[in-house]
Write an enzyme that holds these catalytic residues in place. Structure first.
Site, PDB file in Angstrom:
ATOM      1  CD  GLN A 186      -6.427  -1.340   2.952  1.00  0.00           C
ATOM      2  OE1 GLN A 186      -7.092  -2.271   2.122  1.00  0.00           O
ATOM      3  NE2 GLN A 186      -7.047  -0.719   3.774  1.00  0.00           N
TER       4      GLN A 186
ATOM      5  N   GLY B 211      -5.872   5.820   2.957  1.00  0.00           N
ATOM      6  CA  GLY B 211      -5.971   6.986   2.505  1.00  0.00           C
ATOM      7  C   GLY B 211      -5.532   7.541   0.915  1.00  0.00           C
ATOM      8  CG  HIS B 212      -6.641   6.779  -2.270  1.00  0.00           C
ATOM      9  ND1 HIS B 212      -7.657   6.436  -3.263  1.00  0.00           N
ATOM     10  CD2 HIS B 212      -5.959   5.690  -2.071  1.00  0.00           C
ATOM     11  CE1 HIS B 212      -7.365   5.080  -3.368  1.00  0.00           C
ATOM     12  NE2 HIS B 212      -6.124   4.736  -2.705  1.00  0.00           N
TER      13      HIS B 212
ATOM     14  CB  THR C 116      -5.967   2.159  11.168  1.00  0.00           C
ATOM     15  OG1 THR C 116      -7.144   1.286  10.665  1.00  0.00           O
ATOM     16  CG2 THR C 116      -5.086   2.073   9.982  1.00  0.00           C
TER      17      THR C 116
ATOM     18  N   GLY D  58       0.690  -1.329   0.059  1.00  0.00           N
ATOM     19  CA  GLY D  58      -0.073  -0.099  -0.084  1.00  0.00           C
ATOM     20  C   GLY D  58       0.796   1.075   0.014  1.00  0.00           C
ATOM     21  CG  ASP D  59       0.934   3.553   2.498  1.00  0.00           C
ATOM     22  OD1 ASP D  59      -0.020   4.127   2.663  1.00  0.00           O
ATOM     23  OD2 ASP D  59       1.392   2.666   3.066  1.00  0.00           O
TER      24      ASP D  59
ATOM     25  CE  LYS E 131      -4.114   1.637  -3.413  1.00  0.00           C
ATOM     26  NZ  LYS E 131      -2.671   1.623  -2.601  1.00  0.00           N
TER      27      LYS E 131
ATOM     28  CB  VAL F 102      -3.239   9.726   3.702  1.00  0.00           C
ATOM     29  CG1 VAL F 102      -4.432  10.724   3.526  1.00  0.00           C
ATOM     30  CG2 VAL F 102      -2.441   9.739   2.414  1.00  0.00           C
ATOM     31  CB  VAL F 103      -5.823   7.162   7.471  1.00  0.00           C
ATOM     32  CG1 VAL F 103      -6.720   6.857   8.698  1.00  0.00           C
ATOM     33  CG2 VAL F 103      -6.489   7.003   6.160  1.00  0.00           C
TER      34      VAL F 103
ATOM     35  CG  LEU G  46      12.314   7.435 -11.300  1.00  0.00           C
ATOM     36  CD1 LEU G  46      12.945   6.288 -10.898  1.00  0.00           C
ATOM     37  CD2 LEU G  46      12.214   7.708 -12.574  1.00  0.00           C
ATOM     38  CG  ASP G  47       9.964  12.590  -7.478  1.00  0.00           C
ATOM     39  OD1 ASP G  47       9.119  11.770  -7.581  1.00  0.00           O
ATOM     40  OD2 ASP G  47       9.859  13.471  -6.220  1.00  0.00           O
TER      41      ASP G  47
END
Length: 432
Positions: A226, A40-41, A132, A12-13, A16, A301-302, A334-335
């Protein structure tokens, strides 16, 4: 024209939110098919940041229909709070723009509290999962145990009390076991009836809505939460979520047949992270891990929890490609690797003196595997904001090509910043 499923190919993370938002411009319908408000997104649209946890990413775009499918466990109070927050940002979440499957199971205060009781008890015994505490697992347990209260039950005040009593019989026995006070029938009924009027206008037969949209030739984007390695079956059990996070769940979790799915896009971070407990073969508990976490802003995020960071693990992603039927990946962040002198990639594992090319299923073996690394030369130029292959340093291109070779899937999209336009398109997943 292919309907597209987006899944995370790691823990996850993977980023997305941006990719789903980018794809949603090409889609007519965006469907959330599993999970809850525990993932979270983050979306960045025209410089404005939206942080979503339960709502589908398409909800921030005008003219798109968003759907919460039956594979989701739904906290009605969390939904109301998230919708109100979006309204403050200028986004109206209306029943015309969002549909919730009538058969979706609800998350109640009982579930959140049980989640907390278990985590507290596990902390004392050293067996904590690292949830969580949002009640996701207990809600799925009640769904499988056929005692869940579902969205449609909010409209049936004759049978709702009976369902609440059945649920309380189970939960109060557990609460007594943890030395906690029993929940009352009145408190749960109040919890449900107080929010029913705000939820019921969104309720619909989602399977029928999707069938109509499909027959009309509209493009459907299925959005998971996820990642593959948190899948209840295929992940690093027991340190996983309580739903199937793989692409196959898109059909069952939304009410369409598997033939409706045309393309599976795996979101893949250019390095590896995970939140919570559990095995992590390439984790770097050193300055490299700190560098990746700081440069990549690796916080949940959450929950805001700091993510564990490490080198790219091709073994895990190659396994995710196979399990999901991934046709192409969207490579993100990638950065973050810009400026490193050298970059390591895990190409295999050693387990008890043997070389293997897969993640073993047993918890003990997962804890014992040792990564085998290949070291690549880094690059001094920047990839941040690149919008074509020609903008990338030669060594960055070499890194991407090496990943493609190792995992057995091509890069369909390459994300070079959180901004949606900083995306290099190689293959349009919606194109047949």
């Amino acid at each position: 024209m292919a309907n597209v499923v987006v899944v995370g190919s790691q823990w996850g993370d993977e980023g997305k939110g941006k990719i789903v938002d980018w794809l949603s411009e090409r889609a007519d319908v965006v469907v959330r098919f599993q999970g809850g408000h525990n993932a979270g997104h983050t979306l960045v649209v025209d410089g404005k940041v939206y942080k979503l946890s339960l709502l589908p990413s398409g909800v921030v775009r005008e003219g798109k229909l968003s759907i919460i499918g039956n594979g989701v466990v739904f906290d009605p109070h969390a939904f109301v709070a998230e919708a109100r927050k979006l309204k403050e940002q200028g986004v109206e979440v209306t029943p015309e723009r969002l549909k919730i499957a009538e058969i979706t199971a609800l998350i109640l205060s009982l579930h959140r509290e049980l989640d907390g009781f278990r985590e507290d008890a596990a902390s004392n015994s050293g067996t904590k999962i690292g949830t969580t505490r949002r009640g996701i697992g207990p809600a799925y347990e009640d769904k499988v145990g056929r005692r869940a209260v579902r969205v449609m039950d909010l409209a049936d005040l004759e049978t709702l009390p009976l369902k609440v009593d059945r649920l309380l019989t189970h939960h109060n026995a557990l609460r007594r076991g943890f030395g906690q006070a029993e929940a009352t029938h009145e408190s749960i009924m109040q919890e449900l009836t107080s929010v029913a009027a705000e939820i019921l206008p969104y309720m619909d037969r989602v399977w029928k809505v999707l069938d109509d949209k499909r027959r009309a030739g509209e493009r459907i984007l299925f959005e998971g939460a996820q990642g593959t390695l948190l899948d209840i079956d295929h992940g690093t059990s027991p340190f996983v979520t309580t739903s199937n996070t793989v692409a196959g769940k898109a059909a069952a979790g939304s009410g369409v047949g598997p033939g409706v799915i045309g393309y599976v896009l795996g979101i893949t971070k250019a390095y590896t992270t995970r939140v919570g407990e559990g095995p992590f073969p390439t984790e770097q508990k050193n300055e490299i891990g700190e560098f990746l976490g700081t440069r990549g802003h690796e916080f949940g995020v959450v929950t805001g929890r700091k993510r564990r960071c490490g080198w790219f693990d091709a073994v895990l992603v190659r396994q995710a490609v196979a399990v999901n039927g991934i046709k192409g990946i969207a490579l993100t962040k990638l950065d973050v690797l810009d400026g490193l002198d050298e970059i390591k990639v895990c190409t295999g594992y050693r387990l008890d003196g043997e070389t293997i090319d897969y993640l073993p299923a047993s918890q003990g073996a997962q804890a014992r595997v040792e990564p085998i690394y290949e070291t690549l030369e880094g690059w001094k130029g920047t990839t941040a904001g690149a919008r074509s292959w020609n903008d990338l340093p030669a060594q960055a291109v070499k890194y991407v090509r090496y990943i493609e070779e190792l995992i057995g899937a091509p890069v369909a999209l390459l994300s070079t910043s959180p901004e949606r336009d900083d995306t290099i398109l190689v293959t349009d997943p919606f194109q047949d």
